[in-house]
Design an enzyme around this catalytic site. Structure first.
Site, PDB file in Angstrom:
ATOM      1  N   ASN A  53      -6.611 -25.616 -64.813  1.00  0.00           N
ATOM      2  CA  ASN A  53      -5.473 -25.177 -65.641  1.00  0.00           C
ATOM      3  C   ASN A  53      -5.887 -24.809 -67.071  1.00  0.00           C
ATOM      4  O   ASN A  53      -6.429 -25.645 -67.788  1.00  0.00           O
ATOM      5  CB  ASN A  53      -4.407 -26.268 -65.722  1.00  0.00           C
ATOM      6  N   GLN A  75       2.631 -36.837 -62.202  1.00  0.00           N
ATOM      7  CA  GLN A  75       1.506 -36.019 -61.712  1.00  0.00           C
ATOM      8  C   GLN A  75       0.666 -35.589 -62.914  1.00  0.00           C
ATOM      9  O   GLN A  75       1.199 -35.432 -64.019  1.00  0.00           O
ATOM     10  CB  GLN A  75       2.010 -34.801 -60.904  1.00  0.00           C
ATOM     11  N   ARG A  96       1.960 -22.789 -51.006  1.00  0.00           N
ATOM     12  CA  ARG A  96       0.857 -22.511 -51.938  1.00  0.00           C
ATOM     13  C   ARG A  96      -0.341 -21.899 -51.220  1.00  0.00           C
ATOM     14  O   ARG A  96      -1.329 -21.503 -51.869  1.00  0.00           O
ATOM     15  CB  ARG A  96       0.403 -23.804 -52.644  1.00  0.00           C
ATOM     16  N   ASP A 151       2.743 -29.794 -54.243  1.00  0.00           N
ATOM     17  CA  ASP A 151       2.323 -29.835 -55.652  1.00  0.00           C
ATOM     18  C   ASP A 151       1.260 -30.940 -55.800  1.00  0.00           C
ATOM     19  O   ASP A 151       1.528 -32.098 -55.502  1.00  0.00           O
ATOM     20  CB  ASP A 151       3.563 -30.173 -56.500  1.00  0.00           C
ATOM     21  N   TYR A 154      -2.214 -18.481 -51.973  1.00  0.00           N
ATOM     22  CA  TYR A 154      -3.115 -18.508 -53.135  1.00  0.00           C
ATOM     23  C   TYR A 154      -4.357 -19.347 -52.829  1.00  0.00           C
ATOM     24  O   TYR A 154      -5.483 -18.870 -52.950  1.00  0.00           O
ATOM     25  CB  TYR A 154      -2.358 -19.070 -54.332  1.00  0.00           C
ATOM     26  N   GLY A 178      -6.302 -17.906 -49.952  1.00  0.00           N
ATOM     27  CA  GLY A 178      -6.822 -16.596 -50.381  1.00  0.00           C
ATOM     28  C   GLY A 178      -8.059 -16.776 -51.240  1.00  0.00           C
ATOM     29  O   GLY A 178      -9.078 -16.101 -51.071  1.00  0.00           O
ATOM     30  N   GLN A 198      -2.636 -35.050 -58.670  1.00  0.00           N
ATOM     31  CA  GLN A 198      -3.570 -35.241 -59.790  1.00  0.00           C
ATOM     32  C   GLN A 198      -4.638 -34.166 -59.712  1.00  0.00           C
ATOM     33  O   GLN A 198      -4.967 -33.652 -58.647  1.00  0.00           O
ATOM     34  CB  GLN A 198      -4.186 -36.636 -59.751  1.00  0.00           C
ATOM     35  N   ARG A 199      -5.155 -33.824 -60.875  1.00  0.00           N
ATOM     36  CA  ARG A 199      -6.215 -32.815 -60.883  1.00  0.00           C
ATOM     37  C   ARG A 199      -7.033 -32.968 -62.160  1.00  0.00           C
ATOM     38  O   ARG A 199      -6.477 -33.023 -63.254  1.00  0.00           O
ATOM     39  CB  ARG A 199      -5.608 -31.425 -60.821  1.00  0.00           C
ATOM     40  N   ASN A 204       6.402 -22.871 -69.850  1.00  0.00           N
ATOM     41  CA  ASN A 204       7.795 -23.317 -69.746  1.00  0.00           C
ATOM     42  C   ASN A 204       8.152 -24.290 -70.868  1.00  0.00           C
ATOM     43  O   ASN A 204       9.158 -24.097 -71.559  1.00  0.00           O
ATOM     44  CB  ASN A 204       8.021 -24.042 -68.411  1.00  0.00           C
TER      45      ASN A 204
HETATM   46  P1  NAD Z   1      -2.363 -13.451 -64.984  1.00  0.00           P
HETATM   47  O1  NAD Z   1      -1.287 -13.343 -63.974  1.00  0.00           O
HETATM   48  O2  NAD Z   1      -2.001 -13.442 -66.424  1.00  0.00           O
HETATM   49  O3  NAD Z   1      -3.460 -12.333 -64.757  1.00  0.00           O
HETATM   50  C1  NAD Z   1      -3.740 -11.761 -63.499  1.00  0.00           C
HETATM   51  C2  NAD Z   1      -3.852 -10.263 -63.712  1.00  0.00           C
HETATM   52  O4  NAD Z   1      -4.149  -9.652 -62.429  1.00  0.00           O
HETATM   53  C3  NAD Z   1      -2.553  -9.635 -64.210  1.00  0.00           C
HETATM   54  O5  NAD Z   1      -2.816  -8.776 -65.292  1.00  0.00           O
HETATM   55  C4  NAD Z   1      -2.025  -8.884 -62.991  1.00  0.00           C
HETATM   56  O6  NAD Z   1      -1.243  -7.756 -63.342  1.00  0.00           O
HETATM   57  C5  NAD Z   1      -3.318  -8.518 -62.280  1.00  0.00           C
HETATM   58  N1  NAD Z   1      -3.137  -8.261 -60.853  1.00  0.00           N
HETATM   59  C6  NAD Z   1      -2.465  -9.027 -59.939  1.00  0.00           C
HETATM   60  N2  NAD Z   1      -2.532  -8.453 -58.727  1.00  0.00           N
HETATM   61  C7  NAD Z   1      -3.262  -7.307 -58.871  1.00  0.00           C
HETATM   62  C8  NAD Z   1      -3.662  -6.281 -57.980  1.00  0.00           C
HETATM   63  N3  NAD Z   1      -3.334  -6.304 -56.675  1.00  0.00           N
HETATM   64  N4  NAD Z   1      -4.389  -5.236 -58.476  1.00  0.00           N
HETATM   65  C9  NAD Z   1      -4.725  -5.187 -59.797  1.00  0.00           C
HETATM   66  N5  NAD Z   1      -4.368  -6.133 -60.688  1.00  0.00           N
HETATM   67  C10 NAD Z   1      -3.635  -7.183 -60.215  1.00  0.00           C
HETATM   68  O7  NAD Z   1      -3.178 -14.796 -64.625  1.00  0.00           O
HETATM   69  P2  NAD Z   1      -4.396 -15.499 -65.368  1.00  0.00           P
HETATM   70  O8  NAD Z   1      -3.976 -16.877 -65.690  1.00  0.00           O
HETATM   71  O9  NAD Z   1      -4.927 -14.626 -66.421  1.00  0.00           O
HETATM   72  O10 NAD Z   1      -5.453 -15.607 -64.161  1.00  0.00           O
HETATM   73  C11 NAD Z   1      -6.553 -14.728 -64.064  1.00  0.00           C
HETATM   74  C12 NAD Z   1      -7.447 -15.176 -62.908  1.00  0.00           C
HETATM   75  O11 NAD Z   1      -7.924 -16.507 -63.136  1.00  0.00           O
HETATM   76  C13 NAD Z   1      -6.730 -15.201 -61.561  1.00  0.00           C
HETATM   77  O12 NAD Z   1      -7.611 -14.731 -60.562  1.00  0.00           O
HETATM   78  C14 NAD Z   1      -6.431 -16.659 -61.342  1.00  0.00           C
HETATM   79  O13 NAD Z   1      -6.381 -16.985 -59.980  1.00  0.00           O
HETATM   80  C15 NAD Z   1      -7.605 -17.335 -62.035  1.00  0.00           C
HETATM   81  N6  NAD Z   1      -7.259 -18.679 -62.488  1.00  0.00           N
HETATM   82  C16 NAD Z   1      -6.454 -18.882 -63.579  1.00  0.00           C
HETATM   83  C17 NAD Z   1      -6.116 -20.174 -63.962  1.00  0.00           C
HETATM   84  C18 NAD Z   1      -5.274 -20.461 -65.172  1.00  0.00           C
HETATM   85  O14 NAD Z   1      -4.984 -21.628 -65.462  1.00  0.00           O
HETATM   86  N7  NAD Z   1      -4.877 -19.485 -65.967  1.00  0.00           N
HETATM   87  C19 NAD Z   1      -6.562 -21.267 -63.199  1.00  0.00           C
HETATM   88  C20 NAD Z   1      -7.344 -21.009 -62.077  1.00  0.00           C
HETATM   89  C21 NAD Z   1      -7.691 -19.719 -61.733  1.00  0.00           C
HETATM   90  N1  UDP Z   2       5.913 -28.414 -63.846  1.00  0.00           N
HETATM   91  C1  UDP Z   2       6.958 -29.102 -64.442  1.00  0.00           C
HETATM   92  N2  UDP Z   2       7.885 -28.385 -65.115  1.00  0.00           N
HETATM   93  C2  UDP Z   2       7.835 -27.035 -65.244  1.00  0.00           C
HETATM   94  C3  UDP Z   2       6.760 -26.330 -64.661  1.00  0.00           C
HETATM   95  C4  UDP Z   2       5.805 -27.053 -63.944  1.00  0.00           C
HETATM   96  O1  UDP Z   2       7.046 -30.329 -64.355  1.00  0.00           O
HETATM   97  O2  UDP Z   2       8.727 -26.459 -65.902  1.00  0.00           O
HETATM   98  C5  UDP Z   2       4.883 -29.191 -63.126  1.00  0.00           C
HETATM   99  C6  UDP Z   2       4.498 -28.671 -61.748  1.00  0.00           C
HETATM  100  O3  UDP Z   2       5.364 -29.193 -60.760  1.00  0.00           O
HETATM  101  C7  UDP Z   2       3.080 -29.205 -61.619  1.00  0.00           C
HETATM  102  C8  UDP Z   2       2.537 -29.151 -63.050  1.00  0.00           C
HETATM  103  O4  UDP Z   2       3.686 -29.107 -63.901  1.00  0.00           O
HETATM  104  O5  UDP Z   2       3.089 -30.543 -61.189  1.00  0.00           O
HETATM  105  C9  UDP Z   2       1.657 -27.942 -63.324  1.00  0.00           C
HETATM  106  O6  UDP Z   2       2.343 -26.794 -62.884  1.00  0.00           O
HETATM  107  P1  UDP Z   2       1.813 -25.311 -63.118  1.00  0.00           P
HETATM  108  O7  UDP Z   2       2.747 -24.412 -62.390  1.00  0.00           O
HETATM  109  O8  UDP Z   2       1.588 -25.072 -64.562  1.00  0.00           O
HETATM  110  O9  UDP Z   2       0.353 -25.290 -62.462  1.00  0.00           O
HETATM  111  P2  UDP Z   2      -0.284 -25.799 -61.082  1.00  0.00           P
HETATM  112  O10 UDP Z   2       0.716 -26.600 -60.288  1.00  0.00           O
HETATM  113  O11 UDP Z   2      -0.710 -24.572 -60.377  1.00  0.00           O
HETATM  114  O12 UDP Z   2      -1.407 -26.649 -61.560  1.00  0.00           O
END
Ligand code: NAD
Ligand code: UDP
Length: 323
Positions: A174, A209, A142, A274, A145, A148, A277-278, A190
């Site tokens: 999330n 979790q 992980r 993984d 990400y 990064g 808790q969060r 999923n």
């Molecule tokens: P997503 O994958 O649907 O959207 C990300 C977008 O970025 C996509 O459209 C993808 O094509 C684009 N992208 C990826 N790499 C790229 C690159 N090199 N150049 C140009 N475009 C690129 O994901 P999301 O859930 O919409 O997440 C959006 C942002 O929010 C991300 O930065 C993510 O880290 C952050 N975020 C999301 C969540 C969540 O729960 N959805 C949680 C925490 C942080």
């Molecule tokens: N998870 C699960 N079944 C699935 C997909 C994810 O039990 O089909 C679990 C995963 O292991 C994690 C939680 O659900 O504990 C949230 O996963 P997700 O990939 O949505 O987000 P993140 O781990 O980045 O919070």
């Protein structure tokens, strides 16, 4: 005031909702995306609007636009997507943020960074306040990400210290809702996809979790409020729903809402690193942004299930085999 706004990652799940909201507010919106984890159908309805423009571009390469604000969302966000090419993920976070900051510096534009609860890693403080420095593995699957996004935050604050850049760091927890990629492998997509198809729901580990799930509309409110705070407010600020559920509870709720005879199975062990808790501490968002989530999980899940039922899954290309 009408602004010229750049949204990187604007074709993605969160980005498309953000673009939609900003377009409806009358702003001139440029959506920059390489469509790695998204597709044009998320923004098709916006492309007919005169104040919306899509540009296909990879943020690891620099770019120039004349804009007033940048929301930097470009980055794969689902574990299966960001682990597909981890080196590219790290480049996207670091170079992408550097390019946003470089443009922001030249134009004196505000830059909002979509950071993440993953900066807290597998937390040993619960719930997580912004002051918590995290428990992140720098060399695990992980890390591309998590680290990064942490490096991106560092860049944001170094630009602030060196150039007085106008920055906002938002740590997103999330989030779920319509336009999640049905094959992104995240738990909400999923479970709903599986339940709608009558397939067993796949719990990883024992399902104890926890996560807290924020509905997308609430999240977009939080992003826009954060962007519009005075310049002396930089964040980081947590945006997420503080109501916590175990993954098993989520599965049971999805099964109940979708109906039918869907089973829940313990499909495989918990993936490495993984988080167990969060849950966000949103005291800062409540006090500075006057923000808190309003959509209950039950309502948000219903809206998301309706959307999953309304789309033709065959129209969705799985960006990676990891779902
Ligand atoms: P997503 O994958 O649907 O959207 C990300 C977008 O970025 C996509 O459209 C993808 O094509 C684009 N992208 C990826 N790499 C790229 C690159 N090199 N150049 C140009 N475009 C690129 O994901 P999301 O859930 O919409 O997440 C959006 C942002 O929010 C991300 O930065 C993510 O880290 C952050 N975020 C999301 C969540 C969540 O729960 N959805 C949680 C925490 C942080
Ligand atoms: N998870 C699960 N079944 C699935 C997909 C994810 O039990 O089909 C679990 C995963 O292991 C994690 C939680 O659900 O504990 C949230 O996963 P997700 O990939 O949505 O987000 P993140 O781990 O980045 O919070």
């Amino acid at each position: 005031m009408i602004k010229r706004i750049l949204v990187t990652g604007g074709a993605g799940f969160l980005g498309s909702h953000l673009c939609e909201r900003l377009v409806n507010q009358g702003h001139e919106v440029t959506c920059l995306d390489n469509l790695f984890t998204s597709q044009k159908n998320n923004i098709e309805h916006l492309e007919v609007k005169p104040n919306f423009k899509f540009v296909r571009h990879d943020v690891t390469e620099s770019y120039k636009f004349e804009i007033d604000e940048i929301y930097n969302l470009a980055c794969p966000a689902a574990p299966g997507h960001y682990q597909y090419n981890p080196i590219k993920t790290l480049k996207t976070s670091v170079l992408g943020t550097m390019h946003a900051l470089g443009l922001g510096k030249r134009l004196d534009a505000r830059v909002l960074q979509a950071s993440t609860s993953e900066v807290y890693g597998d937390p040993d403080v619960h719930p997580q306040p912004e002051s918590y420095r995290g428990n992140v593995n720098p060399i695990g699957p992980r890390s591309c990400y998590d680290e990064g996004k942490r490096a991106a935050e560092t860049l944001m604050f170094d630009y602030r210290r060196m150039h007085n850049s106008r920055i906002k760091v938002v740590r997103i927890f999330n989030t779920y809702g319509p336009r999640m990629h049905p094959f992104d492998g995240r738990v909400v997509s999923n479970f709903i996809r599986q339940a709608v198809a009558g397939e067993p729901l796949t719990i990883y580990g024992d399902g104890k979790q926890s996560r807290s799930f924020c509905y997308v509309d609430d999240l977009i409110d939080g992003l826009i409020l954060a962007m519009n705070t005075p310049d002396d407010f930089t964040g980081p600020v947590n945006i997420g729903n503080p109501v916590e559920f175990t993954i098993r509870e989520l599965a049971e709720r999805v099964v109940r809402l979708v109906g039918g005879a869907t089973k829940i199975e313990l499909a495989r062990p918990l993936p490495q690193d993984d988080p167990k808790q969060r849950c966000p501490d949103i005291t800062l968002a409540r006090s500075v942004l006057k923000w808190e989530p309003t959509v209950q999980l039950e309502d948000g899940l219903k809206r998301t299930i309706d959307w999953f039922r309304s789309v033709d899954m065959t129209q969705y290309r799985a960006p990676t085999p990891n779902y």
